[in-house]
Design an enzyme around this catalytic site. Structure first.
Site, short mmCIF file in Angstrom:
data_model
loop_
_atom_site.label_atom_id
_atom_site.label_comp_id
_atom_site.label_asym_id
_atom_site.label_seq_id
_atom_site.Cartn_x
_atom_site.Cartn_y
_atom_site.Cartn_z
N ASP A 26 0.85 -1.19 0.00
CA ASP A 26 0.00 0.00 0.00
C ASP A 26 0.88 1.25 0.00
OD1 ASP A 26 -2.26 1.86 0.80
OD2 ASP A 26 -3.29 -0.05 0.97
N HIS A 78 -3.61 6.15 3.35
CA HIS A 78 -4.37 4.96 2.96
C HIS A 78 -3.81 3.70 3.62
CE1 HIS A 78 -5.95 1.83 0.21
NE2 HIS A 78 -6.96 2.68 0.04
N SER A 388 -11.29 -0.89 -0.06
CA SER A 388 -9.96 -0.81 0.55
C SER A 388 -10.03 -1.02 2.05
CB SER A 388 -9.32 0.56 0.28
OG SER A 388 -8.86 0.66 -1.03
#
Length: 758
Positions: A26, A78, A388
């Site tokens: 990620d 994220h 996600s």
């Protein structure tokens, strides 16, 4: 955690995922966050990792990676949010498996996207570091199982790594939007379910009936405003209250409510500031989720976004007799909100199936409005939505399962099968709670990790993809019917008796005619006819017994719903429910298409494909066009007077080797695929051997996660690349139809360009 049994597993079994390693491919992880251990390296919660890109990397050829050894996420967020869902642990928030060991493999910079070779490098490093599970909250919609990152993920699963990936956030685009790497065989693709309740920033009103309103802003912390009056920007000169033309001076010291649209947020904020407003509240102009109004001015007043529904509620209050009593406060602590869509599929969650009728998503988990960790410099916590978020939830659940059951080389298959058969079917929602959501939306249903760990029955396979009417298993004497088999294994030392029930789900239609993809699928309550029999019996079953530590083979015959027209290619499906004599329930999802997917056109839309100039105007048989080549060569002209003497295919043009176009792509009339042509080609024999793959920009990985050499070499001397001699040519574009055989010419959809003279 109550929705999925995570809280009960942790409380009753004292299972926290300890001893399991989970890799996060990620944007890195802010390991300085107290909930994520506060350090990096040996003895830390984030013990492994690498930065493959650096802060300034944008992906897609816009910048070059600047790798280093520190995978800390300080500027994206994220990956830190994903990691928190998997395994955060502090007084404010706990992830699914709070004692797992984490690996941070940074493949995204502060902004932008990434590239396939970088992503695969991160996957490889995670494998070499010994990760038991790899989470990939990334991907592109409407992809294929053969796409490089999906193929690499499938290879990792073959080597015993549980790979979990997001299904995608393209629920507004219709069906056929399953993304890679989740499409890879034995990769667990995860759809999203909305949480029943969620925590978010909000403000409250001091009125007769207390009201809490959720808001979002681009600031990292909650607003600190108390007992401020709210006023609408509506006036005689601005009846809609857009706030684009200046505001009444009487708004001094108040919070101003404006409607989104007509001008930028900067303009609205500047006008409110000139009018003396304390802050600006912008309500949405469409029925959608809460949004973030982005303001670029450094000296702007605070600006927050709320939903259209809440904005309209405020307008009603402000137009009433007690408008002056509408006073708001913005507490620094989070407010808990009930979610009206809680327990149903999230609106953004992508629909399947896979492009060749793969049953995707595999399972669903909470992903709508999830609060988790965020980089410390960016506020430490944030509520986000997306697959996600649901993917790491399943990755964390997989850690709990492995901690309870032990690791094995068969873990990827076992985890997926147990998660699917113990999942709970999800109802459609939106006022149709009596019907189950389509299988192309929910897959096997909502994860139940407690049921998966406690299960005493194993069903293989755990999903039944019946294919279409022409290519699925056939049943003698039943036109259009499919047969499928599964084995029920009883792991207990006593016999178990199972009752059988069919639970139909909504049928869904993704195409209108041959080409047009519906952005909102059509649904019908159209149950298939399902007959269940034992393998050694021809009589329909309502129940059957499996001996102690034994297995029984079961066959089902599924006839597509009569009310669905094969020409419309509807997807139908549902569940085979098994309830054992100890009241444990299992569900086996099935899915099929009533129609022939193989016959659906790919390249024969009127006017498309076409060979175009750079200005996108099509070439035809009656014009002459010249093109400049990258290397010294004769010009190429469009010439309609003479056919090539030999129509045999010579080879493949460089940089056109395998283009992965999704199921939606032939509905995009302005879609163009550009590649540089330098007058050379790769001979067919070498191309078929997979000598290069321009989807990747680096040499083959050490682990050979992809077949062949991934480096394209312009080497005329050894015959890999050949310079075209002068002559007449056509370009041929071809696409293999679903379920097609590469060696059978009739299975290719083919288009020929206008004649070219070189």
């Amino acid at each position: 955690h109550d929705m999925t049994g995570v809280d009960r597993v942790r409380k009753r079994q004292q299972n926290t995922g300890k001893g399991i390693k989970v890799g996060v491919v990620d944007s890195g992880i802010d390991y300085t966050h107290p909930a994520l251990g506060g350090c990096f390296g040996d003895g830390c919660r984030v013990a492994f990792g690498h930065d493959f890109v650096g802060d300034n990397y944008l992906g897609n050829g816009r910048s070059q990676p600047e790798p280093d050894i520190d995978p800390r996420d300080t500027c994206n967020g994220h990956g830190t949010h994903v990691a928190g869902i998997i395994g955060a642990d502090d007084a404010e928030f706990q992830g699914v498996a709070p004692h797992v060991t984490l690996g941070a493999y940074r493949v995204f910079g502060c902004k932008g996207s990434s590239e396939t070779d970088v992503i695969i490098a991160g996957m490889e490093k995670a494998f070499l570091d010994g990760m038991d599970i790899i989470n990939m909250s990334l991907g592109g919609g409407s992809s294929w199982a053969e796409y490089p990152d999906a193929a690499a993920a499938a290879r990792l699963a073959e080597r015993g790594v549980v790979v979990v990936a997001s299904m995608g956030n393209d629920g507004d685009k219709g069906m056929w939007e399953a993304s890679s790497p989740g499409l890879g065989p034995n990769v667990i693709a995860v759809g999203s379910v909305d949480s029943m309740r969620y925590q978010a920033t909000g403000f409250t009103f001091r009125i007769a009936h207390p009201l809490s309103v959720e808001y979002l802003s681009d600031k990292e912390t909650a607003l600190d405003i108390n007992n401020a009056a709210i006023a609408s920007a509506q006036s005689t000169s601005d009846p809609e209250g857009m706030g684009c033309q200046g505001m009444d001076k009487s708004l001094s010291g108040k919070l101003v409510l404006v409607k989104r649209g007509s001008c930028t947020f900067n303009i609205k904020a500047e006008n409110a500031k000139k009018a003396g407003a304390t802050a600006l509240i912008v309500y949405n102009n469409i029925a959608s989720d809460v949004f973030i109004p982005s303001v670029t001015s450094a000296d702007s007043i605070p600006v927050v976004g709320i939903t259209q529904a809440n904005g309209e509620k405020l307008l009603v209050l402000l137009s009433g007799e007690k408008a002056n009593d509408v006073v708001a406060s913005f507490p620094k602590t989070m407010i808990t909100f009930d979610n009206p869509n809680g327990g149903h599929m999230s609106r953004f969650s992508s629909y399947g199936p896979g492009p060749e009728l793969d049953l995707k998503p595999d399972v669903a988990a909470p992903g709508g409005l999830i609060r988790s960790t965020y980089p410390v410099p960016m506020g430490s916590y944030r509520t986000l939505s997306g697959t996600s978020m649901s993917s790491p939830y399943v990755a964390g659940a997989a850690a709990l399962y492995l901690a309870a059951k032990g690791k094995s080389e068969h873990a990827p298959t076992l985890v997926r099968e147990m998660f699917q058969t113990t999942a709970r079917p999800i109802k459609q929602g939106g006022g149709t709670d009596r019907a189950l959501a389509s299988i192309v939306r929910q897959g096997a249903g909502l994860l139940d990790i407690e049921a998966a760990i406690n299960a005493t029955t194993l069903v293989e396979p755990s999903r039944l993809a019946l294919n279409d009417s022409m290519h699925g298993g056939s049943s003698k004497g039943m036109a259009g019917a499919h047969t499928a088999n599964f084995v029920v294994r009883n792991t207990l030392g006593v016999p178990l008796r199972y009752t059988v029930r069919h639970l139909p789900a909504l049928a869904s239609q993704g195409h209108l005619g041959d080409i047009k993809v519906l952005s909102k699928p059509n649904f019908q309550d159209a149950p298939a006819s399902v007959v269940v029999i034992a393998a050694d019996n021809s009589n329909p079953l309502a129940e059957f017994t499996v001996p102690a530590n034994g297995a029984t083979a079961v066959t089902i015959t599924v006839s597509p719903p009569n009310k669905l027209s094969p020409s419309e290619r509807w997807m139908y499906g549902g569940f085979i429910e098994l309830v054992d004599s100890q009241q444990r329930t299992l569900h086996i999802p099935y899915m099929g298409m009533n129609g022939d997917l193989h016959a659906q056109p790919i390249l024969d839309r009127d006017g498309f494909p076409s060979l175009t100039r750079m200005l996108r105007s099509a070439l035809d048989e009656n014009t002459v066009n010249s093109m400049s080549l990258q290397r010294p060569a004769n010009p190429v002209e469009d010439q309609g007077q003479q056919e090539p003497k030999d129509s045999a295919a010579l080879g493949i043009l460089p940089n056109s080797w395998i283009t992965y176009l999704g199921r939606h792509s032939n509905d995009l009339e302005d879609y163009a695929f550009d590649f540089a042509f330098d007058g050379t080609y790769t001979p067919m024999g070498l191309a078929k051997k997979g000598l290069f793959n321009p989807n990747l920009g680096s040499d083959s990985t050490t682990l050979d996660l992809l077949e062949g050499n991934n480096s394209a070499k312009d080497d005329v001397a050894d015959g890999k690349v050949v310079v075209l001699p002068d002559g007449y040519y056509r370009l041929r574009a071809q696409a293999l139809r679903p379920f097609g055989d590469e060696e059978r010419p009739s299975d290719w959809d083919v288009w020929l360009s206008p004649l070219l003279r070189l």
